[in-house]
Design a protein around this motif. Structure first.
Motif, PDB file in Angstrom:
ATOM      1  N   SER A  60      -8.108   0.759 -16.047  1.00 55.48           N
ATOM      2  CA  SER A  60      -7.414   0.371 -16.175  1.00 55.48           C
ATOM      3  C   SER A  60      -7.223   0.611 -14.328  1.00 55.48           C
ATOM      4  CB  SER A  60      -5.858  -0.457 -16.654  1.00 55.48           C
ATOM      5  OG  SER A  60      -5.238   1.016 -16.556  1.00 55.48           O
ATOM      6  N   VAL A  61      -6.942  -0.798 -13.589  1.00 54.91           N
ATOM      7  CA  VAL A  61      -6.030  -0.037 -12.216  1.00 54.91           C
ATOM      8  C   VAL A  61      -5.614   0.750 -12.066  1.00 54.91           C
ATOM      9  CG1 VAL A  61      -5.371  -1.107  -9.900  1.00 54.91           C
ATOM     10  CG2 VAL A  61      -6.869  -2.928 -11.956  1.00 54.91           C
ATOM     11  N   GLU A  62      -4.274   1.307 -13.144  1.00 50.09           N
ATOM     12  CA  GLU A  62      -3.598   1.910 -13.100  1.00 50.09           C
ATOM     13  C   GLU A  62      -4.051   3.055 -13.317  1.00 50.09           C
ATOM     14  OE1 GLU A  62      -3.110  -1.079 -14.716  1.00 50.09           O
ATOM     15  OE2 GLU A  62      -1.469  -1.976 -13.147  1.00 50.09           O
ATOM     16  N   GLN A  63      -4.932   3.195 -14.714  1.00 44.40           N
ATOM     17  CA  GLN A  63      -5.593   4.634 -14.624  1.00 44.40           C
ATOM     18  C   GLN A  63      -5.910   5.064 -13.777  1.00 44.40           C
ATOM     19  OE1 GLN A  63      -7.841   2.810 -18.300  1.00 44.40           O
ATOM     20  NE2 GLN A  63      -6.694   4.264 -19.654  1.00 44.40           N
ATOM     21  N   ASP A  86       1.348  21.662   1.199  1.00 39.52           N
ATOM     22  CA  ASP A  86       1.044  20.996   0.311  1.00 39.52           C
ATOM     23  C   ASP A  86       1.461  20.041  -0.680  1.00 39.52           C
ATOM     24  OD1 ASP A  86      -0.104  23.815   0.658  1.00 39.52           O
ATOM     25  OD2 ASP A  86       1.528  24.734  -0.384  1.00 39.52           O
ATOM     26  N   THR A  87       2.586  19.955   0.084  1.00 39.42           N
ATOM     27  CA  THR A  87       3.246  18.708  -0.796  1.00 39.42           C
ATOM     28  C   THR A  87       2.118  17.533  -0.513  1.00 39.42           C
ATOM     29  OG1 THR A  87       5.198  19.059  -0.328  1.00 39.42           O
ATOM     30  CG2 THR A  87       5.212  17.167  -1.068  1.00 39.42           C
ATOM     31  N   MET A  88       1.868  16.929  -1.848  1.00 38.16           N
ATOM     32  CA  MET A  88       0.701  15.670  -1.731  1.00 38.16           C
ATOM     33  C   MET A  88       1.388  14.426  -1.769  1.00 38.16           C
ATOM     34  SD  MET A  88      -0.782  13.111  -3.309  1.00 38.16           S
ATOM     35  CE  MET A  88      -0.838  13.502  -5.346  1.00 38.16           C
ATOM     36  N   VAL A  89       1.651  13.221  -0.973  1.00 38.14           N
ATOM     37  CA  VAL A  89       2.483  12.107  -0.835  1.00 38.14           C
ATOM     38  C   VAL A  89       1.311  10.985  -1.003  1.00 38.14           C
ATOM     39  CG1 VAL A  89       3.444  10.143   0.579  1.00 38.14           C
ATOM     40  CG2 VAL A  89       3.924  13.276   0.310  1.00 38.14           C
ATOM     41  N   PHE A  90       1.173  10.088  -1.938  1.00 43.34           N
ATOM     42  CA  PHE A  90      -0.464   9.312  -2.791  1.00 43.34           C
ATOM     43  C   PHE A  90      -0.037   8.225  -1.767  1.00 43.34           C
ATOM     44  CE2 PHE A  90      -2.194   7.186  -5.392  1.00 43.34           C
ATOM     45  CZ  PHE A  90      -4.279   7.353  -4.965  1.00 43.34           C
ATOM     46  N   ALA A  91       0.563   7.313  -2.169  1.00 41.80           N
ATOM     47  CA  ALA A  91       0.876   5.841  -2.162  1.00 41.80           C
ATOM     48  C   ALA A  91       2.142   5.133  -2.680  1.00 41.80           C
ATOM     49  CB  ALA A  91      -0.934   5.467  -2.475  1.00 41.80           C
ATOM     50  N   VAL A  92       2.010   4.106  -3.056  1.00 38.01           N
ATOM     51  CA  VAL A  92       2.737   3.291  -3.294  1.00 38.01           C
ATOM     52  C   VAL A  92       3.206   1.443  -3.234  1.00 38.01           C
ATOM     53  CG1 VAL A  92       4.890   3.031  -1.696  1.00 38.01           C
ATOM     54  CG2 VAL A  92       5.569   2.734  -3.275  1.00 38.01           C
ATOM     55  N   GLY A  93       3.626   1.338  -4.550  1.00 36.49           N
ATOM     56  CA  GLY A  93       3.254  -0.144  -4.010  1.00 36.49           C
ATOM     57  C   GLY A  93       2.841  -1.153  -5.692  1.00 36.49           C
ATOM     58  N   ASN A  94       2.378  -1.889  -5.298  1.00 39.07           N
ATOM     59  CA  ASN A  94       1.239  -3.005  -6.513  1.00 39.07           C
ATOM     60  C   ASN A  94      -0.164  -2.918  -6.057  1.00 39.07           C
ATOM     61  OD1 ASN A  94       0.384  -4.341  -8.332  1.00 39.07           O
ATOM     62  ND2 ASN A  94       1.912  -6.819  -7.760  1.00 39.07           N
ATOM     63  N   PRO A  95      -0.352  -1.840  -7.701  1.00 38.09           N
ATOM     64  CA  PRO A  95      -1.703  -1.511  -7.815  1.00 38.09           C
ATOM     65  C   PRO A  95      -2.870  -2.736  -7.862  1.00 38.09           C
ATOM     66  CG  PRO A  95      -0.154  -0.350  -9.382  1.00 38.09           C
ATOM     67  CD  PRO A  95       0.232  -2.026  -9.416  1.00 38.09           C
ATOM     68  N   ARG A  96      -2.201  -3.877  -8.025  1.00 35.44           N
ATOM     69  CA  ARG A  96      -2.406  -5.598  -7.816  1.00 35.44           C
ATOM     70  C   ARG A  96      -2.674  -6.098  -6.698  1.00 35.44           C
ATOM     71  NH1 ARG A  96      -4.902  -5.271 -13.680  1.00 35.44           N
ATOM     72  NH2 ARG A  96      -3.852  -3.309 -14.510  1.00 35.44           N
ATOM     73  N   ALA A  97      -1.585  -5.306  -5.786  1.00 37.34           N
ATOM     74  CA  ALA A  97      -2.180  -5.880  -3.841  1.00 37.34           C
ATOM     75  C   ALA A  97      -3.130  -6.838  -4.053  1.00 37.34           C
ATOM     76  CB  ALA A  97      -1.450  -4.894  -3.426  1.00 37.34           C
TER      77      ALA A  97
END
Ligand code: URA
Length: 264
Positions: A60-63, A86-97
């Motif tokens: 799935s998109v989430e996986q 070192d700190t990773m900042v990935f992403a935020v929001g709706n995976p189905r945007a």
């Protein structure tokens, strides 16, 4: 059982992750890779740098995003540079945007909170989205570079844009994120984002006002919100809003007269 394509992509991803940029291949392998690339350009789903799910089915998109988030945290090509924090900042929001916004790299506040675009530029972005009739939770917000560029021991709250090497090291991650989300439209916020996604050396002024493409997905380049914070000129605000109106139109969103006339 993973397909040959998934296994190949997994192996190549490990190599890229380790910083390898070149690989000798024979004619047969070159032909197969070329065909996969052509398929992905035609808009077919490009292979993800991820194995098949444990059940053997499509993830799935989430996986896919969970998998990428884990990989990003220890992304060797980025770590090997020694110039990113070192700190990773990935992403935020709706995976189905349907709308994906891509900035350059986390800053002080983003690193502190672990979320992209939460500092002053992020608050302006949130207001721009609201003016478009969108909540942050409805869109997907990410960065081309997943780590705050380092400025040495006494960095404090200062930030710097990512270097070309830092953009290149993180590029496989944002490309894989785009393939996972498959948004209807991407907005590049600022020149670093455009350079990271579009293989271009041109700046925002040259790239604005046209539809470009990344992995078959339409891309609009506009000013970074921090540029608007530094530049009070009405012209820059109007230009960004015009770009967003084009994006709304492309997404089939209703545009009210009030929205149409914001800066007229
Ligand atoms: N600027 C960016 O480009 N990204 C962020 O996440 C914050 C500020």
């Amino acid at each position: 059982m993973p397909t040959l394509k998934q296994l190949a992509v997994e192996t190549l991803t490990h190599m890229v992750e380790g910083g390898q940029q070149r690989l000798a291949v024979d004619d047969e392998a070159r032909g197969i890779l070329r065909q996969w690339m052509l398929d992905s350009r035609r808009g077919n789903q490009a292979p993800l740098p991820a194995p098949a799910s444990e059940s053997g089915g499509e993830m799935s998109v989430e996986q896919k995003l969970d998998y990428l988030r884990q990989r990003a945290a220890t992304w060797k090509a980025a770590r090997a540079l020694g110039t990113l924090r070192d700190t990773m900042v990935f992403a935020v929001g709706n995976p189905r945007a349907r709308l994906m916004l891509v900035g350059e790299a986390p800053g002080y506040e983003e690193e502190r909170q672990g979320e992209p675009f939460v500092g002053p530029a992020g608050q302006l972005l949130t207001r721009i989205l609201k003016a478009m009739g969108l909540q942050r939770s409805e869109v997907y917000i990410s960065n081309v570079c997943k780590f705050r560029p380092s400025m040495g021991e006494n960095q404090g709250t200062a930030n710097r844009p990512p270097s070309p090497e830092e953009l290149a090291a993180c590029k496989p991650l944002i490309m894989a994120e785009i393939r996972a989300i498959t948004p209807a439209c991407i907005v590049c916020l600022g020149g670093s984002s455009a350079k990271g996604l579009l293989d271009t050396h041109q700046g925002v002024n040259a790239l604005r006002g046209q539809w470009l493409e990344c992995q078959g997905i339409p891309v609009r380049v506009t000013y970074h919100p921090s540029y608007l914070l530094r530049n009070e000129a009405l012209g820059a605000r109007r230009a960004l809003w015009e770009d967003m109106l084009c994006v709304m139109e492309r997404l089939g969103m209703p545009v009210s007269t009030k929205q149409q006339n914001y800066f007229r």
